[in-house]
Design a protein around this motif. Structure first.
Motif, PDB file in Angstrom:
ATOM      1  N   VAL A 240      53.250  41.753  44.758  1.00  0.00           N
ATOM      2  CA  VAL A 240      52.250  41.734  45.825  1.00  0.00           C
ATOM      3  C   VAL A 240      51.139  40.769  45.423  1.00  0.00           C
ATOM      4  N   HIS A 241      50.408  40.285  46.412  1.00  0.00           N
ATOM      5  CA  HIS A 241      49.265  39.395  46.156  1.00  0.00           C
ATOM      6  C   HIS A 241      47.983  40.222  46.145  1.00  0.00           C
ATOM      7  N   ILE A 242      47.182  40.023  45.093  1.00  0.00           N
ATOM      8  CA  ILE A 242      45.894  40.707  44.993  1.00  0.00           C
ATOM      9  C   ILE A 242      44.809  39.643  44.944  1.00  0.00           C
ATOM     10  N   GLU A 243      43.800  39.828  45.783  1.00  0.00           N
ATOM     11  CA  GLU A 243      42.684  38.879  45.790  1.00  0.00           C
ATOM     12  C   GLU A 243      41.856  39.080  44.525  1.00  0.00           C
ATOM     13  N   VAL A 244      41.499  37.974  43.846  1.00  0.00           N
ATOM     14  CA  VAL A 244      40.833  38.080  42.550  1.00  0.00           C
ATOM     15  C   VAL A 244      39.453  37.442  42.508  1.00  0.00           C
ATOM     16  N   SER A 245      39.034  36.792  43.539  1.00  0.00           N
ATOM     17  CA  SER A 245      37.744  36.116  43.480  1.00  0.00           C
ATOM     18  C   SER A 245      36.894  36.506  44.674  1.00  0.00           C
TER      19      SER A 245
END
Length: 118
Positions: A48-53
């Motif tokens: 899955v894609h996790i937002e990091v910024s």
């Protein structure tokens, strides 16, 4: 894949001269790209894609921890695909190469020394 060419060149040296052509090489390269793409498809279903910024939008691809069984199946798939199958192919081709080379050595020894065994 290079083991296959070594195997073929050693086991069938005459045949390999006309079988290993540039057009054959191009076909094999295309086949490798297609198979690599197909083999990588399961990654789409287990990450899955996790937002990091907060300032700039960025994402990390990480495990989907909600699907533990799916990850275990994926790990087994990768183990077989990356470790077991290549190891088995290399072991088989190297065994055939060693047997072929041993046969040549035995044959040459018997020709020059008049012995039947090495």
């Amino acid at each position: 894949m290079t083991q296959f060419f070594f195997y073929y060149a050693i086991i069938h040296p005459v045949k390999s001269r006309y079988m290993c052509t540039m057009s054959q090489t191009k076909r094999i390269i295309c086949l490798i790209w297609i198979l690599s793409f197909i083999a990588a498809i399961p990654v789409l279903f287990v990450q899955v894609h996790i937002e990091v910024s907060e300032k700039r939008k960025g994402f990390w691809c990480v495990r989907d921890w909600n699907h533990k069984l799916l990850w275990q199946l994926y790990e087994c798939y990768m183990l077989v695909l990356i470790l077991i199958i290549p190891s088995a192919v290399m072991a088989y081709t190297y065994k055939c190469i060693c047997l072929q080379l041993r046969g040549v050595v035995v044959q040459r020894t018997s020709m020059f020394c008049g012995e039947d065994s090495l």
